[in-house]
Each structure stands twice: as C-alpha cells, then as structure tokens.
Design an enzyme around this catalytic site. Structure first.
Site, PDB file in Angstrom:
ATOM      1  N   ARG A  26      43.342  43.536  31.164  1.00 14.00           N
ATOM      2  CA  ARG A  26      44.073  42.913  32.014  1.00 14.00           C
ATOM      3  C   ARG A  26      45.167  41.963  31.417  1.00 14.00           C
ATOM      4  NH1 ARG A  26      38.787  40.662  35.405  1.00 14.00           N
ATOM      5  NH2 ARG A  26      38.514  42.662  36.291  1.00 14.00           N
TER       6      ARG A  26
ATOM      7  N   LEU B 174      42.350  38.245  45.291  1.00 11.33           N
ATOM      8  CA  LEU B 174      42.129  39.446  44.474  1.00 11.33           C
ATOM      9  C   LEU B 174      42.236  40.717  45.058  1.00 11.33           C
ATOM     10  CD1 LEU B 174      41.580  40.066  41.323  1.00 11.33           C
ATOM     11  CD2 LEU B 174      39.013  40.298  42.258  1.00 11.33           C
TER      12      LEU B 174
ATOM     13  N   ASP C  15      34.059  21.298  36.982  1.00 10.56           N
ATOM     14  CA  ASP C  15      33.330  20.232  37.146  1.00 10.56           C
ATOM     15  C   ASP C  15      32.661  20.182  35.632  1.00 10.56           C
ATOM     16  OD1 ASP C  15      34.700  20.369  39.313  1.00 10.56           O
ATOM     17  OD2 ASP C  15      32.940  19.946  40.527  1.00 10.56           O
TER      18      ASP C  15
ATOM     19  N   ARG D  64      38.419  38.538  28.386  1.00 10.50           N
ATOM     20  CA  ARG D  64      37.328  39.145  28.859  1.00 10.50           C
ATOM     21  C   ARG D  64      37.585  40.392  29.490  1.00 10.50           C
ATOM     22  NH1 ARG D  64      34.868  38.966  34.702  1.00 10.50           N
ATOM     23  NH2 ARG D  64      37.082  38.844  35.313  1.00 10.50           N
TER      24      ARG D  64
ATOM     25  N   VAL E  78      30.252  35.134  44.723  1.00 16.02           N
ATOM     26  CA  VAL E  78      30.502  35.885  46.174  1.00 16.02           C
ATOM     27  C   VAL E  78      31.642  36.932  46.182  1.00 16.02           C
ATOM     28  CG1 VAL E  78      31.654  34.133  47.692  1.00 16.02           C
ATOM     29  CG2 VAL E  78      29.795  35.672  48.558  1.00 16.02           C
TER      30      VAL E  78
ATOM     31  N   LEU F 222      29.783  39.560  35.309  1.00 16.48           N
ATOM     32  CA  LEU F 222      28.641  39.197  36.377  1.00 16.48           C
ATOM     33  C   LEU F 222      27.435  39.636  35.549  1.00 16.48           C
ATOM     34  CD1 LEU F 222      30.134  41.309  39.615  1.00 16.48           C
ATOM     35  CD2 LEU F 222      29.412  38.971  39.284  1.00 16.48           C
TER      36      LEU F 222
ATOM     37  N   PHE G 292      26.704  16.803  45.208  1.00 16.07           N
ATOM     38  CA  PHE G 292      27.843  16.861  44.053  1.00 16.07           C
ATOM     39  C   PHE G 292      27.361  16.241  42.907  1.00 16.07           C
ATOM     40  CE2 PHE G 292      31.415  15.723  42.172  1.00 16.07           C
ATOM     41  CZ  PHE G 292      32.525  16.675  42.566  1.00 16.07           C
TER      42      PHE G 292
ATOM     43  N   ASN H  47      32.222  42.499  32.763  1.00 20.69           N
ATOM     44  CA  ASN H  47      31.222  42.025  31.863  1.00 20.69           C
ATOM     45  C   ASN H  47      30.639  40.655  32.352  1.00 20.69           C
ATOM     46  OD1 ASN H  47      30.954  43.954  29.869  1.00 20.69           O
ATOM     47  ND2 ASN H  47      32.157  43.094  28.322  1.00 20.69           N
TER      48      ASN H  47
ATOM     49  N   HIS I 257      44.798  37.774  36.147  1.00 16.75           N
ATOM     50  CA  HIS I 257      44.361  38.989  36.528  1.00 16.75           C
ATOM     51  C   HIS I 257      45.570  39.685  37.101  1.00 16.75           C
ATOM     52  CE1 HIS I 257      42.650  42.383  38.894  1.00 16.75           C
ATOM     53  NE2 HIS I 257      41.439  42.105  38.575  1.00 16.75           N
TER      54      HIS I 257
ATOM     55  N   GLY J 289      32.654  45.058  39.804  1.00 15.20           N
ATOM     56  CA  GLY J 289      31.260  45.683  39.366  1.00 15.20           C
ATOM     57  C   GLY J 289      30.868  44.804  38.245  1.00 15.20           C
TER      58      GLY J 289
ATOM     59  N   GLU K 294      40.189  45.364  40.333  1.00  9.68           N
ATOM     60  CA  GLU K 294      40.255  46.354  39.480  1.00  9.68           C
ATOM     61  C   GLU K 294      39.941  47.712  39.757  1.00  9.68           C
ATOM     62  OE1 GLU K 294      40.526  44.836  35.548  1.00  9.68           O
ATOM     63  OE2 GLU K 294      39.601  46.331  34.663  1.00  9.68           O
TER      64      GLU K 294
ATOM     65  N   HIS L 211      42.613  34.006  36.901  1.00 13.18           N
ATOM     66  CA  HIS L 211      41.525  34.581  37.164  1.00 13.18           C
ATOM     67  C   HIS L 211      40.167  34.298  36.679  1.00 13.18           C
ATOM     68  CE1 HIS L 211      38.912  37.861  39.104  1.00 13.18           C
ATOM     69  NE2 HIS L 211      38.770  38.439  38.088  1.00 13.18           N
TER      70      HIS L 211
ATOM     71  N   PHE M 214      36.344  51.252  34.729  1.00 20.23           N
ATOM     72  CA  PHE M 214      36.946  49.735  34.515  1.00 20.23           C
ATOM     73  C   PHE M 214      37.935  49.547  33.683  1.00 20.23           C
ATOM     74  CE2 PHE M 214      36.445  45.534  36.701  1.00 20.23           C
ATOM     75  CZ  PHE M 214      36.043  45.958  37.954  1.00 20.23           C
TER      76      PHE M 214
HETATM   77  C1  LIG Z   1      37.937  37.150  42.822  1.00 19.80           C
HETATM   78  C2  LIG Z   1      37.111  37.424  41.661  1.00 19.80           C
HETATM   79  C3  LIG Z   1      36.465  38.495  41.441  1.00 19.80           C
HETATM   80  C4  LIG Z   1      35.849  38.696  40.338  1.00 19.80           C
HETATM   81  N1  LIG Z   1      35.336  40.134  39.985  1.00 19.80           N
HETATM   82  C5  LIG Z   1      34.620  40.336  38.975  1.00 19.80           C
HETATM   83  C6  LIG Z   1      33.829  41.445  38.906  1.00 19.80           C
HETATM   84  O1  LIG Z   1      34.364  42.303  39.513  1.00 19.80           O
HETATM   85  N2  LIG Z   1      33.102  41.822  37.854  1.00 19.80           N
HETATM   86  C7  LIG Z   1      32.752  40.892  36.721  1.00 19.80           C
HETATM   87  O2  LIG Z   1      31.973  40.756  36.105  1.00 19.80           O
HETATM   88  N3  LIG Z   1      33.347  39.479  37.072  1.00 19.80           N
HETATM   89  C8  LIG Z   1      34.066  39.260  38.091  1.00 19.80           C
HETATM   90  N4  LIG Z   1      34.611  38.111  38.357  1.00 19.80           N
HETATM   91  C9  LIG Z   1      34.010  36.854  37.331  1.00 19.80           C
HETATM   92  C10 LIG Z   1      32.764  36.375  37.939  1.00 19.80           C
HETATM   93  O3  LIG Z   1      32.738  36.696  39.193  1.00 19.80           O
HETATM   94  C11 LIG Z   1      32.609  35.030  37.697  1.00 19.80           C
HETATM   95  O4  LIG Z   1      32.887  34.672  36.414  1.00 19.80           O
HETATM   96  C12 LIG Z   1      31.036  34.441  37.973  1.00 19.80           C
HETATM   97  O5  LIG Z   1      30.743  34.817  39.393  1.00 19.80           O
HETATM   98  C13 LIG Z   1      31.156  32.814  37.831  1.00 19.80           C
HETATM   99  O6  LIG Z   1      29.600  32.861  38.118  1.00 19.80           O
HETATM  100  P1  LIG Z   1      28.865  31.341  37.988  1.00 19.80           P
HETATM  101  O7  LIG Z   1      27.622  31.306  38.341  1.00 19.80           O
HETATM  102  O8  LIG Z   1      29.235  30.919  36.592  1.00 19.80           O
HETATM  103  O9  LIG Z   1      29.691  30.360  38.826  1.00 19.80           O
HETATM  104  P2  LIG Z   1      30.169  30.235  40.509  1.00 19.80           P
HETATM  105  O10 LIG Z   1      29.670  31.508  41.172  1.00 19.80           O
HETATM  106  O11 LIG Z   1      31.375  29.869  40.368  1.00 19.80           O
HETATM  107  O12 LIG Z   1      29.243  29.060  40.858  1.00 19.80           O
HETATM  108  C14 LIG Z   1      29.282  27.667  40.473  1.00 19.80           C
HETATM  109  C15 LIG Z   1      28.175  26.657  41.057  1.00 19.80           C
HETATM  110  O13 LIG Z   1      28.327  25.783  40.730  1.00 19.80           O
HETATM  111  C16 LIG Z   1      28.211  24.772  41.717  1.00 19.80           C
HETATM  112  N5  LIG Z   1      28.994  23.542  41.346  1.00 19.80           N
HETATM  113  C17 LIG Z   1      30.008  23.262  40.638  1.00 19.80           C
HETATM  114  N6  LIG Z   1      30.589  22.173  40.394  1.00 19.80           N
HETATM  115  C18 LIG Z   1      29.587  21.395  40.686  1.00 19.80           C
HETATM  116  C19 LIG Z   1      29.401  20.012  40.833  1.00 19.80           C
HETATM  117  N7  LIG Z   1      29.983  18.916  40.290  1.00 19.80           N
HETATM  118  N8  LIG Z   1      28.176  19.624  41.399  1.00 19.80           N
HETATM  119  C20 LIG Z   1      27.188  20.451  42.168  1.00 19.80           C
HETATM  120  N9  LIG Z   1      27.375  21.761  41.968  1.00 19.80           N
HETATM  121  C21 LIG Z   1      28.595  22.353  41.137  1.00 19.80           C
HETATM  122  C22 LIG Z   1      29.144  25.399  42.849  1.00 19.80           C
HETATM  123  O14 LIG Z   1      28.633  24.761  44.116  1.00 19.80           O
HETATM  124  C23 LIG Z   1      28.413  26.707  42.568  1.00 19.80           C
HETATM  125  O15 LIG Z   1      27.161  27.190  43.332  1.00 19.80           O
HETATM  126  C24 LIG Z   1      35.372  37.649  39.564  1.00 19.80           C
HETATM  127  C25 LIG Z   1      35.974  36.359  39.977  1.00 19.80           C
HETATM  128  C26 LIG Z   1      36.764  36.303  40.892  1.00 19.80           C
HETATM  129  C27 LIG Z   1      37.304  34.836  41.022  1.00 19.80           C
END
Ligand SMILES: Cc1cc2nc3c(=O)[nH]c(=O)nc-3n(C[C@H](O)[C@H](O)[C@H](O)COP(=O)(O)OP(=O)(O)OC[C@H]3O[C@@H](n4cnc5c(N)ncnc54)[C@H](O)[C@@H]3O)c2cc1C
Ligand code: SF4
Ligand code: F3S
Ligand code: FES
Lengths: 132, 250, 133, 600
Positions: D292, D247, D216, D395, D51, D401, D161, D399, D237, D56, D250, D360, D121
C-alpha cells in the site's frame, strides 16, 4: 442503569397453536387463488358474462358434478378451506385494527369457520348420501 | 450550492414531554447524503442535534431513521432524490431517547433470545468444516443482516406487539438453522414456535422492502412458519422424545 | 434520571400512513368479498339439494344486479389475492438447485398457468365444447 | 453539574467491542469461566469499525505456502521494523484462529470442494487471505458478537464512553465512564483492563475510517505515561473513493483490477512494481499487488506530474474492473459494486471507479509486550490501538484482522490470568480521588464560558494533519502542523458546548474525542519529525532523508506524553533476530525465497 446482561434464564415460551390455523389458511389461500377465479367466472358470473349458457349450468349436469364423490373436493376447496382462509385473516385483521384480540375473537372467528364448514359438508352429505 | 428544506423531529427528554418539529435549510450537491446533511446542521446550525452514525458506508447499521416516513439508512439516502425536501424522524416503533436516537435494547434482547450462534456437536479438530458453496448459499443471504433495525420500524406487528421477536432476529435464527454446520435448531425452535416467534408475523412483507441489505427477512420468517409447523407435527408424533433430536436439525 | 424515552403511539389508523400498509390491508380485505362468494356457493349447494325448481330460482338470483356486482368484486378480489399469494410463494418455499434458486418469475408464471388450466378444465367439465356447438 | 458517580465492579473489563475486544472477552471467559467479564463500548459492538473491513484475513493455508513465507512477507512489508518474535508467534497461530472463527460459524467463502477459499492480497507472495465475500470484517465482527452472546459471564455495557483510566502508582484499577443514554457517570473497578479501542484515522481529513475511530484508547494510556510506539507510520490506502474516503478494497486488485492514470496507462510499472502483468491476471507482489505504501506514493508522484484525473471531488486515478465481467464482480465483489453505485454513481461493470489514497490504518499504538501487557500493571492493549510490534513501518493488508484474533486471545487470556490472582485492592478513598481527577476535563467542558466550537477545531486538526503529516513529510510541514496542534490545544481549553443536556449529548462526546485526537496527532507528528529517514509509510522529502537509514533508525520511536509541551521521543531497539534487514523489493526483482528456518 442500562446494562445488557444475558444471565437471566430463558424460559421456553408456550408453543403456539397457530400452525393449525396457518396451515388451513395457506391451503385455503391456494384454493382461493386457483379455484375461486374459475368458479366465480364460469358458475357465478358465467351467465351474466355470457361465458356459459344456462343449458351448461342445468340442474342435471350440476347435480351430477357436485354430488359426485369428487364433488367433495369442490366443497372442501371452494368452501371449507376458503372459509378458514377468510376467518384467519379476519382474526388477524381485528388485531391489526386494534378492534379485538384474545380468546373471544379467536373463538368467534375460527368457530364460525367451523360452523359454516359443517353446514356445507352437511348439505353435501345429506344429498349425496340420499342420491348415492 | 442549492439548498433544501429539512424538517427534523426533535425531542429533548430533559425538557420536552413530546417530540416537535424543527425546520432547517442545508446546502447539498449530488453526493450529499442525509447523514452529511445532519452533520452540516450539527456543525453549523444546532450542535445539540443528536443522531447515531459511524461507518457512513452502509455497513455498521447505526444510522437508521425515518425519511418521509420510510425507514432508511441516513448514510445511504441522498438529498438529490428528494427535490421537494424531506422530513426526518427517529426509527418508528422504538421508544425515542433523544432527537433521532431510539432505544434499541429491545431489538438486542430479541436477537439474544434466539441463540444466534453456531451450536455444533463436534467440530473437526484443528480444521475447518467442509461447506460447499451450495450449502453456504442456503443461508448466506440471511447472514448479511447489519442489525440496523429498519425492518422493525417497518413491521406493524412489532409496533402493535413489541414482544414479537421481529424480522431480523428471526432471520438470524433461520440463518443458523440453515447452516450445514449447526445442530441447534431444536433449541431455537422453542422461541420461534411461540406466538411471539414466527407466528407474530402476518406477512406484511414491508420489512423486506426496506431492508438495505437484501436480507429478505420476510422470507426467513415465513420459511420459519413451515419449519415451525413441521416441528409441531414431529413433536406430535414423538411426544416422549427430548426436544433436542437430530432429525430436526437437518 | 435524564432518560425519559418517548413511546410513539400506534393508533388504529396506522395502516393509512403508508402505501405498503394500505396494500397489505387491501390484501387482507380480499376475504370480505370472498365470504360473499362462499355464501353464494352455500346457497347454490342448498338449492341444488332442494331440486330443479330451487336451482332455477338460484340461477335467477345469480342474475340480480347486486349479486352480479358482489360476485364480480369477489372475482376481482380473488385475482388480486392470487397475484399477491403467488408472489409470496417463492419467498416462503424457494426451490433450490445446488447454489441457485429457481427464479421467482418462473414460479409465479407457473402458478398463473395453473389458474388458467383450472378455468379451462372447469369449462370442459361444464361441457364447454359441445354445448357451444 | 453531575450528580453522584455510580460504581460497578468486575474482574476483567474490556474497553472496545470491535474484533479485538470481542475476541479478548471470549478468551478471558474461556480461560476462567468463573470471572466476571464486562465488555464496554461507546457503540453497540456490531457498529465497531471492524465491521467495515472488506478484504480478508491472512493465514498460511495452501500446501505450497509456508509459515516462513508469511513471516518474510510481513517483515519485508514492515520494512524490517516489525518485532520478529511477535511476527513469528503471529504466523504460527494465525491459521488456528481463523479455524476457530469457522467453528463459531463465520461464513467464509468456499471452493467447490467445500474447503475454505483464499485470495491474493497486496504484498503477500502467496494467496493466503481468507475472505467472506467482500465483507470479511462484517462477518468476523458479527460472528464474534453473536458468539459472545453464548456466554452468560460476559455482560455488556453498550454505549458507555470511557473518560479516563483509574491509575495510581503504575497500577490500573479500572475506568471512569459515562453512560451515554443518561449522561450518568460510572466508576468501574476491574482487576484488569483491556484497551481495544481501535485506530485514530479520524485525526485526518480524508480517511476510510468510521466516525468513532478517534484514538481514544491511545490517548488514555498515553496520558498515563504509557509510550505510544511507531506513531509516525500512518497507512494510506491507495484506493479510497473521492469525497467520502470510503474504502474500495484491495481485493479488487487481488481479483485482477488495474490502476490507470489519465492517459489510461498502468503507471505502477514506472515505480519499481513492473513488469506489467496482463489485465485480469494479477501476480503476487507485482504491479497492482504491490504494498500500500508504494501504491499511495506512486499516486502522489503521478499527481505531482499532472497525470491524475480531475474529479468534482479532487484528483483521482481509475480503478478498472470492467474486464472481470458482471458475473464475477457480482459474486466476488458485490459490496464494492453497491458502494461505487451509491457513493460515486459508477457501475464498476461499465466504468472504471475513481479512487485516491486515503488514511486507513495506524501502524503504531499503545506499546505492549508480546503478552499485550502495557507498562501499567493490570492494563492491556490489543488491536489497532496497540503496538504489539506486528506491523512495523507498514502493515500488510489482511494481517490486522488476524491480529485482532491472535492477540485478542492472548490479551484475554493474560487479563484473565491476572484477574484470577489475588491483587492489591485500592482503598475507596483512593478510587474516589482518582475518579475526581478523571472528571476534571468534563467539568471544564461543562463550565467553560469560552467561544470555541469543537467542529471548527476538529476541521483544522484534520486539515493540518493532511497537509503536514501526509504521504510525504518534511521538517517545515511537520513543524507547521505541530504549531497548529499547539494552537488547537490552547483553543481546546476554550471549548464551549451548545448542548447542555445529559442524555445522548453527542457534542460532549465529540469534544472529548477531539481532546484525545489532539494528543494522538501530536505524537504522530513529533515522531515523524524525529525520524529523519524514509521507511515504509513514513516518507521524508528532504534530500538525504529519502532513503531508509538502518544505521540510525532501525529503531522504534516511543512517544511519551509531556504535560504542557510536545511529546518526548525515545528510541527502542527492534528485534531482528530471525531475518536481517534487506532491501524491500517488489515486481520483477523480488527477494529470493528464504530457505525455511527452524524457528518458523
Ligand atoms: C475500511 C477498512 C477496511 C479494512 N480492511 C481490512 C482487511 O481487509 N483486512 C485486514 O486485516 N484489516 C482491514 N482493516 C483494518 C482492520 O479492520 C482494523 O484494524 C481492525 O478492525 C480494528 O479492530 P479493533 O477491534 O482494534 O477496533 P474497532 O473495531 O475500531 O473497535 C474499537 C472499539 O472501541 C470502542 N471505543 C473506542 N473508544 C472508546 C471509548 N472512549 N469508550 C468506550 N469505547 C470505546 C468502540 O466503540 C469500538 O467498539 C480495514 C480497516 C478499514 C477502516
Ligand atoms: S434484516 Fe435488513 S432491515 Fe432488518 S435489521 Fe437486518 S439489515 Fe436491517
Ligand atoms: S413486516 Fe412484519 S409482519 Fe412479517 S413479513 Fe415482515 S415481519
Ligand atoms: S453510518 Fe454505518 S450504516 Fe450508516
């Protein structure tokens, strides 16, 4: 166990009849905002406030104005719709104040709006028919 | 560092029959948010205190609480603005699970009920739809909802009648109804047309005041009333037609 | 089961808790003086239908202090109502031109101009200009 | 303490409700609509840290762009440590996935003509980043979550959890989880399990991550013998807010923001990123649009030389957006304006924003093959918790998202395929004994009469990672941090909870997260210690180690969990079949464009 399943079939709820009352309420709201200040200011409070003279509110002029076919607009805009506007808010207000809700309150509220509106229309019709 | 008095509503379901108040004192400066203060209390004074949070940047929607009776995001509310101290309670109108945590499942159910996804007849193969900035602007604001639930805590009609779909769910329905790519309006109107749909609202308007993201759910709900009225009129004139017809999806 | 959700009560006095709710209740309450206003008009309509004597009696009735008080209240209430109602209009029916919305203040001022116009029109209908000469 | 364990069973279990988890749940359902798919997450899916992504998602879109160029940028960005076959697959499927999201309703920003708009970017040669204002991750996550509601086959376990995986004989049979609201334990049997639990940035003090980003899933797989790959590569970052680490995207620089040191000088030109570009006219891969790692390193040097600015919350430099004008800022970067005002009390229209680097992103993660499968049958990993091999040593922004979508789909499809086949069922006896084992740490926490508090341990963990395993690393620093970690692990055994209740015991969850974090942190440090070179986000300070050393280290590190002692590091060859290693160059001396190749 708190599982959030979405597989319960969704039933289509009943369509509300509120659009009717709400439309009347809204139309009434516009009238209250647009017409009531003018009428309250110039007719009901005109003399005490010294804005109009008794001469301006004389019988002939008012008679001609009100029972003119266009006067029906005044009856609708200043009485009928405002009544529905008012009774709609009272209906919801009763619910808000946890005083009453359900069928009876609704019948009483909108029923009295219908009744009073009919009275106004009847008063207007009998005279304007007679004079027209 | 200056300190501030904080009064927290506590509720431990295993021990208590009703919530009670407990006082804490926290250190703060210019940038201390309510969430920071809660963290301080949990770390240093009472580790059993429970509250939700994650992003601490006002985008995940976890941390809604009542601050002096007003629904707020804990991470976007600053102690500097409350020199006289503050009272924290769980979001209003929801059942309290523990301390500052409420049961959000009803909110989720309402969200699900309005079919918050694009219902499109056919998408261009392998290519995005066209959507002009003007078409985007029609619904953009309503797509900014973070599902924090503050508007539900603000809305007395939801408090009086928990079956009322409520501001955020209706705003989301409206968002899809306004999307130039969508043709599922008729399906959503079925929910919106009911007493628990748009007609549950009496335009208190406080939902929009407290919304931290400028979504203006009150506008969505009340625009929905016009849509529902028109929908009713159309239905009146075409009683025989299937509920899903194209004129309505425009 | 360790869950035992506590459902906070919603007393009938909920609306006293916050200024926004009191404001809402006040807005809703504007219809009470409005009812008196409608009643006054109904009475006037009746009087007008009954003939000149009855109309004069009605005009006299309008001058009674308590009637003046209640009608003044109705006037104030209608203005307050107008203020709240006009503010809602841009929310309920935003006027869009391309990707922009007509600014709310413009729509609100246009509605107030309408109120003013109606007052002037009624004054004119009542022979405002010539009667004062 | 805990009563009977409940049981549930499903076909595909997705752990994690972020972008990766949601995308794979949808893919699994679409691959086989008859399967029961369960999406489990410790927070409501829309609270997941996806979220927070602002900038992008990348995919080749413009006519003047090419898949080859995206490939080259990604491989160069990774300092040649990316798996090139994976990158190739990725760039080829990126566009389709972003279009898919568009068809699901994502409100991508548009050009006047109605076409999707792309922005520049960092580290990308051409503008190819799709965005939805500056809330791209938010819109992606909500679009995916809302779309998931369409499928009745997907049921959710919100606020559950995961404590452990049920693994026997290199086969995964499901998980044991705790229902947070009630504290009840549940054993969930599944034919296949996808870990999509996100990154581990919270093991650092100063980071852009949400409170739930605690590594985790990485620790879960790691403890069961799956390698964690490339853990030493932790992305800083360059533009986090002082204090909170929140954050500042970028995209600010993509739209023309500039970085200034205390003298108002655009210092990046001194670090191989010049020549200086006029303010408001950004140029790809130059100055502020460098990658970065380089930008964060430049900050470090400026700080060493005393050219950073004093801020109540530490040393900062300035991100200046003023020349872009109010109207532009409110249209393109509204969220940034909001954040800056709220958290540092700065209006970007009127003043520069104070910023500093913050942890980051974790480039490394659970080792998977190109199909997102781990070395345990039935166990998949995807998203930031996984290392499918896309990011290598660094990274590129935007890339990841896209990675969630491209590989989320792969993971879902694969998990569905396996779940559709017949597979050996575990006996109840085996499952209950595995469950019993899984509950040991929980029981210990509940019955402990130690004196340690989770908060203090967590604080020490975060500080020591920042000190020893930060932007620049040295043997001494890493050793120091490793020994701190070791002590912390001892103390962890003495942890005691102040909250003895079951309902919403968040202290218990924090304690468990801390346990996961300690293991992940140790893998990071150990890999960093053994990588005696500098590459991408991993920079060593010792003389002789400050350069990339392809001879010895053009290899992935694999960290293996060792009970009771530090991680064991092995090395794995890198797939460089499509583009031989070359020097990474930015600014005026960029790589010549590669001629388009057949394979791209
Ligand atoms: C501030 C910020 C800005 C970013 N901007 C960009 C961008 O512009 N472009 C880009 O490409 N990337 C960006 N990134 C990177 C990218 O957003 C993340 O790498 C990506 O969203 C991670 O997604 P995910 O689905 O792997 O994990 P998350 O979205 O972190 O989801 C993890 C999920 O796992 C669940 N979970 C974790 N542990 C447990 C557990 N023990 N039991 C049950 N559930 C668990 C959590 O509840 C959550 O639902 C950014 C990251 C950050 C922090
Ligand atoms: S409409 Fe606003 S207040 Fe309501 S849930 Fe959405 S963001 Fe929160
Ligand atoms: S507060 Fe409630 S009553 Fe309507 S305008 Fe908002 S939903
Ligand atoms: S912690 Fe995410 S909105 Fe406050």
């Amino acid at each position: 166990m708190r599982t959030n399943k979405q597989d319960t079939p969704q039933t289509t709820p009943r369509r509300s009849d509120e659009p009717i009352w709400w439309s009347l309420f809204s139309a009434g709201g516009v009238c209250v905002a647009m017409l009531v200040p003018a009428i309250a200011l110039l007719v009901l409070l005109g003399i005490p406030l010294g804005l109009v003279s008794a001469e301006q509110l004389n019988y002939q002029r008012l008679q001609a104005l009100v029972f003119h076919p266009l006067g029906l607009g005044v009856v609708l805009g200043a009485m009928v719709l405002p009544l529905f506007h008012a009774m709609h808010r009272i209906h919801h207000g009763l619910h808000d104040l946890k005083l009453a809700h359900g069928r009876l309150a609704k019948w009483l509220c909108y029923g009295s709006a219908v009744l009073l509106s009919s009275l106004a229309l009847w008063l207007w019709l009998t005279v304007s028919m007679a004079s027209g | 560092m200056p300190t501030l008095e904080m009064r927290l509503q506590r509720y431990r379901p295993e021990q208590d029959s009703a919530p009670h108040w407990q006082d804490f004192r926290v250190e703060y400066d210019d940038s201390t948010s309510v969430l920071d203060a809660l963290e301080q209390i949990k770390a240093e004074q009472d580790s059993s205190l429970s509250y939700r949070w994650s992003c601490r940047m006002a985008i995940c929607g976890s941390c809604g609480i009542m601050v002096n009776g007003v629904p707020k995001l804990g991470c976007k509310t600053f102690l500097r603005d409350y020199p006289k101290g503050l009272q924290l309670a769980p979001l209003g109108n929801f059942p309290v699970e523990k301390d500052l945590i409420v049961d959000m499942s009803r909110f989720l159910e309402h969200l699900t009920a309005i079919k918050p996804y694009l219902i499109a007849e056919a998408a261009p193969q392998g290519q995005p739809h066209r959507q002009t900035p003007a078409q985007l602007a029609r619904y953009k604001q309503f797509s900014n909802c973070i599902n924090c639930g503050l508007c539900y805590a603000a809305c007395p009609q939801f408090g009086l009648k928990p079956d009322f779909l409520g501001p955020a769910a209706i705003a989301l329905a409206h968002r899809y109804n306004l999307d130039s790519r969508d043709s599922g309006k008729a399906e959503r109107m079925a929910q919106l047309n009911s007493d628990n749909g748009v007609w549950g609202c009496t335009f208190v308007g406080y939902c929009s005041t407290v919304c931290p993201k400028g979504v203006d759910p009150a506008a969505a709900v009340n625009q929905g009333k016009i849509a529902s009225t028109l929908d009713g009129v159309i239905q009146w004139f075409k009683p025989a037609k299937e509920p899903r017809n194209k004129e309505q999806s425009k | 089961m360790s869950r035992k959700p506590y459902q906070p009560p919603m007393p009938a006095s909920w609306w006293l808790k916050h200024p926004a709710y009191r404001f809402y209740m006040l807005r809703e309450a504007t219809v009470v003086p409005l009812l008196f206003f409608v009643a006054s008009l109904l009475y006037g309509l009746y009087a007008l239908g009954q003939g000149e004597a009855s109309w004069l009696h009605y005009l006299a009735w309008l001058q009674q202090p308590w009637v003046i008080a209640l009608n003044s209240l109705a006037l104030v209430a209608s203005l307050f109502h107008a203020w709240t109602f006009f503010a809602l209009f841009p929310q309920v029916m935003p006027l869009r031109f391309g990707s922009r919305t007509l600014p709310a203040w413009l729509m609100v001022s246009a509605q107030w101009a309408g109120v003013l116009l109606v007052i002037l029109a009624l004054w004119w209908l009542l022979g405002g200009v010539d009667a004062h000469q | 303490m805990h009563d009977a364990v409940k049981t549930l069973s499903t076909d595909v279990l997705v752990v994690g409700g972020g972008g990766a988890g949601l995308r794979s749940a949808i893919a699994a359902t679409e691959a086989n609509p008859k399967l029961k798919v369960t999406l489990l997450s410790k927070v409501y899916p829309m609270r997941s840290h996806t979220v927070a992504a602002e900038g992008g998602a990348a995919a080749v879109t413009m006519a003047h762009d090419s898949l080859q160029a995206h490939f080259d940028d990604t491989v160069a960005g990774s300092d040649w440590l990316a798996e090139q076959g994976v990158v190739d697959y990725f760039v080829k499927h990126a566009f389709d996935e972003l279009v898919q999201l568009e068809h699901w309703g994502c409100p991508w920003s548009r050009q006047q003509s109605g076409e999707v708009q792309v922005r520049r970017f960092g580290g990308m040669k051409t503008e190819r980043t799709w965005f939805a204002a500056d809330k791209t991750g938010f819109h992606i996550l909500h679009t995916l979550f809302q779309t998931s509601l369409k499928y009745p086959q997907i049921s959710r376990l919100d606020e559950y959890f995961v404590l452990d995986l049920l693994v026997h004989d290199r086969h995964c049979y499901g998980v044991v989880a705790i229902e947070i609201a009630s504290g009840e334990l549940v054993q969930i049997k599944a034919a296949s399990v996808i870990l999509a639990t996100g990154g581990a940035g919270r093991v650092y003090q100063f980071n852009t991550n949400g409170g739930i980003v605690t590594g985790d899933g990485m620790a879960l797989a790691y403890r069961h013998g799956v390698a964690l790959r490339d853990m030493e590569f932790v992305q800083y970052h360059p533009t986090g807010l002082p204090g909170s680490g929140i954050l500042i995207t970028e995209a600010c620089r993509g739209e023309g923001g500039i970085l200034l040191n205390k003298d108002g000088y655009r210092y990046l030109q001194d670090y191989g990123l010049g020549p200086e570009t006029p303010p408001g006219q950004p140029q790809n891969k130059t100055m502020e649009l460098g990658p970065r790692d380089k930008l964060s390193q430049a900050f470090w040097h400026e700080q060493q030389q005393g050219r950073t600015i004093q801020h109540p919350q530490g040393e900062v430099v300035h991100l200046d957006l003023r020349h872009l004008g109010q109207r532009f800022l409110l249209e393109r970067l509204p969220f940034i304006c909001e954040l800056a005002k709220a958290y540092v009390n700065v209006d970007p229209v009127k003043s520069p924003i104070p910023i500093r680097p913050a942890v980051h992103y974790t480039m490394g993660g659970i080792l998977t093959d190109t199909n997102c499968a781990t070395s345990i049958a039935g166990l998949y990993a995807v998203g930031e918790c996984a290392s499918v091999g896309l990011h290598g040593a660094n990274r590129l922004g935007s890339n990841s998202l896209t990675e969630l979508l491209v590989f989320g789909k792969v993971a879902g499809r694969e998990a569905a395929r396996v779940a559709s086949e017949s597979h050996p069922a575990a006996t109840e006896a085996l499952l209950s004994s595995l469950t019993e084992q899984a509950l040991t740490p929980l029981k210990r926490l509940h019955n402990s009469n130690g004196t340690e508090r989770w908060h203090e341990l967590r604080q020490q963990l975060a500080e020591s990672m920042e000190q020893g395993c930060g932007i620049y690393r040295s043997e001494a620093g890493l050793q120091q941090t490793l020994s701190t970690l070791n002590q912390l692990k001892q103390s962890y055994q003495q942890l005691r909870l102040g909250d003895t209740g079951k309902a919403f015991n968040t202290e218990l969850l924090h304690a468990l997260e801390l346990g996961f974090g300690l293991d992940v942190a140790e893998a990071m440090c150990q890999a960093a210690l053994e990588r005696k070179e500098s590459r991408g986000a991993h920079q060593r300070q010792e003389p002789g180690l400050t350069k990339r050393n392809d001879e010895d280290f053009l290899r992935h590190s694999l960290a293996f969990y060792q009970t009771g002692s530090a991680a064991r590091i092995e090395w794995q060859a890198v797939d460089t079949s499509l583009s031989p290693p070359a020097e990474r160059r930015y600014g005026g001396q960029q790589q010549p464009d590669n001629p388009p190749k057949e394979s791209c």
